[in-house]
Write an enzyme that holds these catalytic residues in place. Structure first.
Site, PDB file in Angstrom:
ATOM      1  N   ASN A  16       0.837  -1.215   0.000  1.00 44.02           N
ATOM      2  CA  ASN A  16       0.000   0.000   0.000  1.00 44.02           C
ATOM      3  C   ASN A  16       0.868   1.260   0.000  1.00 44.02           C
ATOM      4  O   ASN A  16       0.523   2.249  -0.638  1.00 44.02           O
ATOM      5  CB  ASN A  16      -0.967  -0.008   1.184  1.00 44.02           C
ATOM      6  CG  ASN A  16      -2.186  -0.862   0.889  1.00 44.02           C
ATOM      7  OD1 ASN A  16      -3.026  -0.490   0.076  1.00 44.02           O
ATOM      8  ND2 ASN A  16      -2.260  -2.021   1.526  1.00 44.02           N
ATOM      9  N   HIS A 110      -8.380  -0.727   5.362  1.00 45.03           N
ATOM     10  CA  HIS A 110      -8.759  -2.014   5.960  1.00 45.03           C
ATOM     11  C   HIS A 110      -9.274  -2.934   4.852  1.00 45.03           C
ATOM     12  O   HIS A 110     -10.082  -2.512   4.015  1.00 45.03           O
ATOM     13  CB  HIS A 110      -9.832  -1.804   7.032  1.00 45.03           C
ATOM     14  CG  HIS A 110     -10.205  -3.090   7.707  1.00 45.03           C
ATOM     15  ND1 HIS A 110      -9.402  -3.694   8.655  1.00 45.03           N
ATOM     16  CD2 HIS A 110     -11.263  -3.919   7.515  1.00 45.03           C
ATOM     17  CE1 HIS A 110      -9.951  -4.827   9.027  1.00 45.03           C
ATOM     18  NE2 HIS A 110     -11.075  -4.985   8.363  1.00 45.03           N
ATOM     19  N   GLU A 148     -10.714   6.374  18.278  1.00 48.01           N
ATOM     20  CA  GLU A 148     -10.315   5.465  19.359  1.00 48.01           C
ATOM     21  C   GLU A 148     -10.927   4.069  19.215  1.00 48.01           C
ATOM     22  O   GLU A 148     -10.507   3.137  19.894  1.00 48.01           O
ATOM     23  CB  GLU A 148     -10.650   6.088  20.727  1.00 48.01           C
ATOM     24  CG  GLU A 148     -12.120   6.195  21.082  1.00 48.01           C
ATOM     25  CD  GLU A 148     -12.859   7.310  20.349  1.00 48.01           C
ATOM     26  OE1 GLU A 148     -12.248   8.023  19.523  1.00 48.01           O
ATOM     27  OE2 GLU A 148     -14.068   7.449  20.601  1.00 48.01           O
TER      28      GLU A 148
HETATM   29  C1  GAR Z   1      -3.226  -4.787   3.760  1.00 52.44           C
HETATM   30  O1  GAR Z   1      -4.105  -5.720   3.220  1.00 52.44           O
HETATM   31  C2  GAR Z   1      -3.957  -3.865   4.708  1.00 52.44           C
HETATM   32  O2  GAR Z   1      -5.242  -3.526   4.293  1.00 52.44           O
HETATM   33  C3  GAR Z   1      -4.019  -4.717   5.944  1.00 52.44           C
HETATM   34  O3  GAR Z   1      -2.749  -5.347   6.012  1.00 52.44           O
HETATM   35  C4  GAR Z   1      -2.215  -5.470   4.687  1.00 52.44           C
HETATM   36  C5  GAR Z   1      -0.857  -4.820   4.649  1.00 52.44           C
HETATM   37  O4  GAR Z   1      -0.217  -5.033   3.416  1.00 52.44           O
HETATM   38  N1  GAR Z   1      -4.317  -3.937   7.108  1.00 52.44           N
HETATM   39  C6  GAR Z   1      -5.069  -4.372   8.106  1.00 52.44           C
HETATM   40  O5  GAR Z   1      -5.525  -5.487   8.157  1.00 52.44           O
HETATM   41  C7  GAR Z   1      -5.305  -3.353   9.204  1.00 52.44           C
HETATM   42  N2  GAR Z   1      -6.439  -3.735  10.010  1.00 52.44           N
HETATM   43  P1  GAR Z   1       0.933  -4.091   2.901  1.00 52.44           P
HETATM   44  O6  GAR Z   1       1.991  -3.994   4.011  1.00 52.44           O
HETATM   45  O7  GAR Z   1       1.468  -4.821   1.689  1.00 52.44           O
HETATM   46  O8  GAR Z   1       0.363  -2.748   2.554  1.00 52.44           O
END
Ligand code: GAR
Length: 202
Positions: A16, A110, A148
């Site tokens: 991301n 998310h 929060e």
């Molecule tokens: C992504 O899918 C992001 O949406 C998720 O972790 C991954 C990170 O990937 N985040 C969550 O689950 C937060 N609750 P990345 O490091 O390749 O961006």
């Protein structure tokens, strides 16, 4: 035009973060400037992506800073004059003290359509495991403001993604990233940065 200085908080692969870097390079993000990457994990590949893109990065680990972890992040963000924060695969829940310090200045991506499969315990691959286990036919991604309540802040953008016969959590995760996360996160960041700099009257 004055741009908002953006910090991206990461923990892992940083795809991301890469989507944000690419979007800044291609001009999709023009109201914000990626200025700092903060990782709680010194092994995060996201740090290499930051280095390649010439973005300053800092490692702040919970293990090292313990109860001063959030304080250290806040100090670092302030020292670097950061206006806006993106949580991009940042696997730590932030306290109310932190979120209220940067009220309306933090967004998160998310990997589900909130309010499904979100909140404490729903992160990374677990989100896709839960969606497959439940048997939903459509999932997606959400970008929202951070308050929060874990995954509880105001929604900025969402995009739906179909679940296919034979999907594994890994296959689904990849599709949700490609079709939704990497698209809406840059668009949402541009939107909030544009609003921020416009409200400042700059
Ligand atoms: C992504 O899918 C992001 O949406 C998720 O972790 C991954 C990170 O990937 N985040 C969550 O689950 C937060 N609750 P990345 O490091 O390749 O961006």
């Amino acid at each position: 035009m004055i741009k908002a200085k953006v910090a991206v908080l990461v923990s892992g692969g940083g795809t991301n973060l890469q989507a944000l870097i690419d979007a800044e390079n291609s001009g999709i993000i023009k109201s914000g400037e990626l200025s700092l990457v903060v990782s709680n994990n010194s092994d995060a590949y996201a740090l290499c992506r930051a280095e390649k893109a010439g973005i300053k990065s800092v490692v702040i680990s919970k293990k090292q800073y313990k109860e001063k972890f959030e304080y250290e992040i806040i100090s670092t963000l302030e020292e670097n004059g950061i206006d806006f924060i993106v949580l991009a695969g940042f696997m730590c829940i932030l306290s109310e003290k932190f979120t209220s310090h940067f009220k309306d200045r933090i967004i998160n991506v998310h990997p589900s359509l909130i309010p499904s499969f979100c909140g404490k315990g729903f992160y990374g691959l677990h989100v896709h495991e839960a969606a497959l286990e439940y048997g939903v036919k459509v999932t997606g991604a959400t970008v929202h403001f951070v308050n929060e309540i874990p995954d509880g802040g105001k929604i900025i953008m969402q995009k739906a993604v179909s679940i296919m016969e034979g999907d594994t959590p890994e296959i689904l995760q990849k599709r949700v990233m490609e079709e939704a996360e990497w698209k809406i996160l840059p668009l949402a960041l541009e939107k909030v940065c544009f609003e921020l700099i416009s409200n400042k009257g700059d």
